[in-house]
Each structure stands twice: as C-alpha cells, then as structure tokens.
Design a protein around this motif. Structure first.
Motif, PDB file in Angstrom:
ATOM      1  N   ARG A 205      -9.896  -3.217  11.865  1.00 25.97           N
ATOM      2  CA  ARG A 205      -9.621  -2.714  13.235  1.00 25.97           C
ATOM      3  C   ARG A 205      -9.480  -3.843  14.242  1.00 25.97           C
ATOM      4  O   ARG A 205      -8.699  -3.738  15.186  1.00 25.97           O
ATOM      5  N   GLU A 206     -10.248  -4.929  14.051  1.00 30.60           N
ATOM      6  CA  GLU A 206     -10.141  -6.059  14.993  1.00 30.60           C
ATOM      7  C   GLU A 206      -8.871  -6.869  14.764  1.00 30.60           C
ATOM      8  O   GLU A 206      -8.393  -7.549  15.654  1.00 30.60           O
ATOM      9  N   ASP A 207      -8.365  -6.836  13.548  1.00 32.18           N
ATOM     10  CA  ASP A 207      -7.165  -7.607  13.200  1.00 32.18           C
ATOM     11  C   ASP A 207      -6.192  -6.718  12.434  1.00 32.18           C
ATOM     12  O   ASP A 207      -6.079  -6.812  11.211  1.00 32.18           O
ATOM     13  N   PRO A 208      -5.469  -5.842  13.135  1.00 32.46           N
ATOM     14  CA  PRO A 208      -4.559  -4.915  12.431  1.00 32.46           C
ATOM     15  C   PRO A 208      -3.353  -5.612  11.802  1.00 32.46           C
ATOM     16  O   PRO A 208      -2.634  -5.014  11.016  1.00 32.46           O
ATOM     17  N   GLY A 209      -3.159  -6.874  12.096  1.00 31.44           N
ATOM     18  CA  GLY A 209      -2.036  -7.604  11.503  1.00 31.44           C
ATOM     19  C   GLY A 209      -2.140  -7.680   9.987  1.00 31.44           C
ATOM     20  O   GLY A 209      -1.124  -7.684   9.287  1.00 31.44           O
ATOM     21  N   VAL A 210      -3.374  -7.731   9.477  1.00 27.18           N
ATOM     22  CA  VAL A 210      -3.561  -7.777   8.029  1.00 27.18           C
ATOM     23  C   VAL A 210      -3.006  -6.500   7.392  1.00 27.18           C
ATOM     24  O   VAL A 210      -2.317  -6.549   6.374  1.00 27.18           O
ATOM     25  N   THR A 211      -3.282  -5.364   8.019  1.00 21.61           N
ATOM     26  CA  THR A 211      -2.788  -4.095   7.492  1.00 21.61           C
ATOM     27  C   THR A 211      -1.259  -4.047   7.558  1.00 21.61           C
ATOM     28  O   THR A 211      -0.609  -3.559   6.626  1.00 21.61           O
ATOM     29  N   VAL A 212      -0.701  -4.576   8.634  1.00 22.68           N
ATOM     30  CA  VAL A 212       0.760  -4.606   8.760  1.00 22.68           C
ATOM     31  C   VAL A 212       1.365  -5.494   7.670  1.00 22.68           C
ATOM     32  O   VAL A 212       2.368  -5.134   7.032  1.00 22.68           O
ATOM     33  N   ILE A 213       0.755  -6.650   7.436  1.00 24.74           N
ATOM     34  CA  ILE A 213       1.252  -7.548   6.391  1.00 24.74           C
ATOM     35  C   ILE A 213       1.146  -6.883   5.025  1.00 24.74           C
ATOM     36  O   ILE A 213       2.066  -6.963   4.203  1.00 24.74           O
ATOM     37  N   MET A 214       0.016  -6.210   4.763  1.00 27.47           N
ATOM     38  CA  MET A 214      -0.147  -5.512   3.482  1.00 27.47           C
ATOM     39  C   MET A 214       0.899  -4.414   3.322  1.00 27.47           C
ATOM     40  O   MET A 214       1.438  -4.209   2.231  1.00 27.47           O
ATOM     41  N   GLY A 215       1.208  -3.713   4.410  1.00 29.11           N
ATOM     42  CA  GLY A 215       2.272  -2.712   4.360  1.00 29.11           C
ATOM     43  C   GLY A 215       3.621  -3.344   4.056  1.00 29.11           C
ATOM     44  O   GLY A 215       4.431  -2.797   3.306  1.00 29.11           O
ATOM     45  N   GLY A 216       3.860  -4.523   4.630  1.00 32.82           N
ATOM     46  CA  GLY A 216       5.097  -5.257   4.344  1.00 32.82           C
ATOM     47  C   GLY A 216       5.189  -5.672   2.890  1.00 32.82           C
ATOM     48  O   GLY A 216       6.272  -5.618   2.287  1.00 32.82           O
ATOM     49  N   VAL A 217       4.054  -6.057   2.309  1.00 31.81           N
ATOM     50  CA  VAL A 217       4.039  -6.403   0.881  1.00 31.81           C
ATOM     51  C   VAL A 217       4.401  -5.167   0.048  1.00 31.81           C
ATOM     52  O   VAL A 217       5.157  -5.253  -0.920  1.00 31.81           O
ATOM     53  N   GLY A 218       3.868  -4.006   0.431  1.00 31.83           N
ATOM     54  CA  GLY A 218       4.205  -2.757  -0.273  1.00 31.83           C
ATOM     55  C   GLY A 218       5.699  -2.461  -0.194  1.00 31.83           C
ATOM     56  O   GLY A 218       6.310  -2.049  -1.182  1.00 31.83           O
ATOM     57  N   LEU A 219       6.279  -2.688   0.984  1.00 30.79           N
ATOM     58  CA  LEU A 219       7.730  -2.495   1.114  1.00 30.79           C
ATOM     59  C   LEU A 219       8.505  -3.492   0.267  1.00 30.79           C
ATOM     60  O   LEU A 219       9.544  -3.150  -0.315  1.00 30.79           O
ATOM     61  N   ALA A 220       8.007  -4.725   0.160  1.00 35.13           N
ATOM     62  CA  ALA A 220       8.663  -5.721  -0.689  1.00 35.13           C
ATOM     63  C   ALA A 220       8.613  -5.295  -2.159  1.00 35.13           C
ATOM     64  O   ALA A 220       9.586  -5.485  -2.900  1.00 35.13           O
ATOM     65  N   ILE A 221       7.488  -4.705  -2.573  1.00 43.89           N
ATOM     66  CA  ILE A 221       7.390  -4.215  -3.953  1.00 43.89           C
ATOM     67  C   ILE A 221       8.416  -3.107  -4.185  1.00 43.89           C
ATOM     68  O   ILE A 221       9.085  -3.072  -5.229  1.00 43.89           O
ATOM     69  N   LEU A 222       8.562  -2.214  -3.204  1.00 40.69           N
ATOM     70  CA  LEU A 222       9.596  -1.180  -3.327  1.00 40.69           C
ATOM     71  C   LEU A 222      10.992  -1.801  -3.360  1.00 40.69           C
ATOM     72  O   LEU A 222      11.895  -1.294  -4.041  1.00 40.69           O
ATOM     73  N   GLY A 223      11.173  -2.907  -2.642  1.00 44.68           N
ATOM     74  CA  GLY A 223      12.450  -3.623  -2.676  1.00 44.68           C
ATOM     75  C   GLY A 223      12.769  -4.144  -4.070  1.00 44.68           C
ATOM     76  O   GLY A 223      13.929  -4.124  -4.499  1.00 44.68           O
ATOM     77  N   VAL A 224      11.750  -4.598  -4.792  1.00 45.15           N
ATOM     78  CA  VAL A 224      11.960  -5.044  -6.168  1.00 45.15           C
ATOM     79  C   VAL A 224      12.441  -3.873  -7.028  1.00 45.15           C
ATOM     80  O   VAL A 224      13.336  -4.028  -7.860  1.00 45.15           O
ATOM     81  N   ALA A 225      11.867  -2.693  -6.794  1.00 39.45           N
ATOM     82  CA  ALA A 225      12.312  -1.504  -7.531  1.00 39.45           C
ATOM     83  C   ALA A 225      13.782  -1.212  -7.236  1.00 39.45           C
ATOM     84  O   ALA A 225      14.547  -0.844  -8.142  1.00 39.45           O
ATOM     85  N   LEU A 226      14.195  -1.398  -5.993  1.00 33.08           N
ATOM     86  CA  LEU A 226      15.601  -1.176  -5.643  1.00 33.08           C
ATOM     87  C   LEU A 226      16.513  -2.212  -6.308  1.00 33.08           C
ATOM     88  O   LEU A 226      17.622  -1.883  -6.745  1.00 33.08           O
ATOM     89  N   ILE A 227      16.047  -3.455  -6.397  1.00 35.40           N
ATOM     90  CA  ILE A 227      16.836  -4.486  -7.073  1.00 35.40           C
ATOM     91  C   ILE A 227      17.017  -4.129  -8.548  1.00 35.40           C
ATOM     92  O   ILE A 227      18.116  -4.232  -9.103  1.00 35.40           O
ATOM     93  N   VAL A 228      15.946  -3.670  -9.188  1.00 35.29           N
ATOM     94  CA  VAL A 228      16.048  -3.273 -10.596  1.00 35.29           C
ATOM     95  C   VAL A 228      16.978  -2.064 -10.724  1.00 35.29           C
ATOM     96  O   VAL A 228      17.725  -1.951 -11.709  1.00 35.29           O
TER      97      VAL A 228
END
Length: 163
Positions: free
Chosen positions: A112-135
């Motif tokens: 809660r004090e540093d929501p940027g970590v959650t945003v970055i983790m969400g971005g990593v999840g989107l990157a993983i989905l991007g790998v699925a799209l590449i495949v």
C-alpha cells in the motif's frame, strides 16, 4: 537444427525440469509437515500452492518443447501432431500468467505504501501474456508451413502421375 544445439537445449530443459521438481518436492514437504515457521507477515501457504501450480505450468511447457525438439530432429515437425504440443505450450504460458496475477493480487495488500511494485508485477504478467501471443503467431506460421508442405506433396503426386 544441429546435433550440438539439440543436446545443449535438452541439457538445459533437463536441468530446469529437475530443479523445478526438487523445489516442488520441498514445498509440498513444507506444506504437509508444517515444519516451516510462519510469522504471519506473508500468506505463505497460498503463495506456496500458487508457486507449485506455476512450476507445473512450466514443467508442462518444458515437456512439450522437448517433444517439439524431438520432432525437429526427426524432421516431422511440419505435421498436425506438432499443433497439440504448441497449443499446450500456449496454454501453459497463459496459466503461468494467471498464476503470476494471483501472486500479484496476494502481494498487493502489503504494497500500500509503494503501489509501484504491484504495477510492475502487473506489467510482468502482461509480458508473460505477450509471450503467449508470440507463440500463437509462431503457431500460425507453423500452420502455413504445414499447409504448404501438404500442397507440395499433393502437387508432387500429380506430377508423378503426369510423368
């Protein structure tokens, strides 16, 4: 694909598979035995279960890649059998992304004090989905190659009849 490349890839796949099985066994042991002290700062039990599931998705993808490498080595990758393995790899990557989003959701209340970590983790999840799209794009290229191979085989048969 050269013999040395296949051997190197199989060695890496075998090491990663062995490592994930070892870590899974340790995590299952910690869950079953309850021998790991928890101080309550993190929800370790849900994180362990999610981690075990994430490793299962990685292991499924590893086994499918092993089978695809075998098909490449034999020269049979341009067949309809390869689609089953590629589709399973796509599903495993999507499952890994969903597992990552679950970890992100479990971790979010502590950030809660540093929501940027959650945003970055969400971005990593989107990157993983991007790998699925590449495949998925690579699957489309495989489908085109298989269709051309089937067409070339048919045309050779017709040419053989003419000759």
């Amino acid at each position: 694909m050269g013999r040395l490349t296949v051997l190197a890839l199989r060695a890496v796949l075998a090491m990663v598979l062995t490592g994930t099985v070892f870590v899974q066994a340790l995590m299952v042991w910690a869950l079953v035995s309850g021998s790991d002290p928890e101080d309550g700062s993190l929800p370790l039990t849900p994180l362990r279960v999610i981690t075990i599931l994430g490793m299962v998705s990685a292991q499924v993808a590893l086994v499918c890649v092993w089978r695809l490498v075998t098909m490449v080595r034999r020269g049979t990758v341009f067949s309809h059998t390869a689609f089953r393995y590629v589709d399973t790899v796509i599903g495993a990557i999507v499952a890994a992304a969903l597992v990552w989003f679950a970890v992100t959701a479990l971790n979010a209340p502590g950030q809660r004090e540093d929501p940027g970590v959650t945003v970055i983790m969400g971005g990593v999840g989107l990157a993983i989905l991007g790998v699925a799209l590449i495949v998925l794009v690579l699957r489309t290229l495989l489908a085109q190659a298989v269709a051309r191979d089937v067409e070339a085989t048919r045309m050779r048969a017709e040419l053989d009849e003419v000759i």
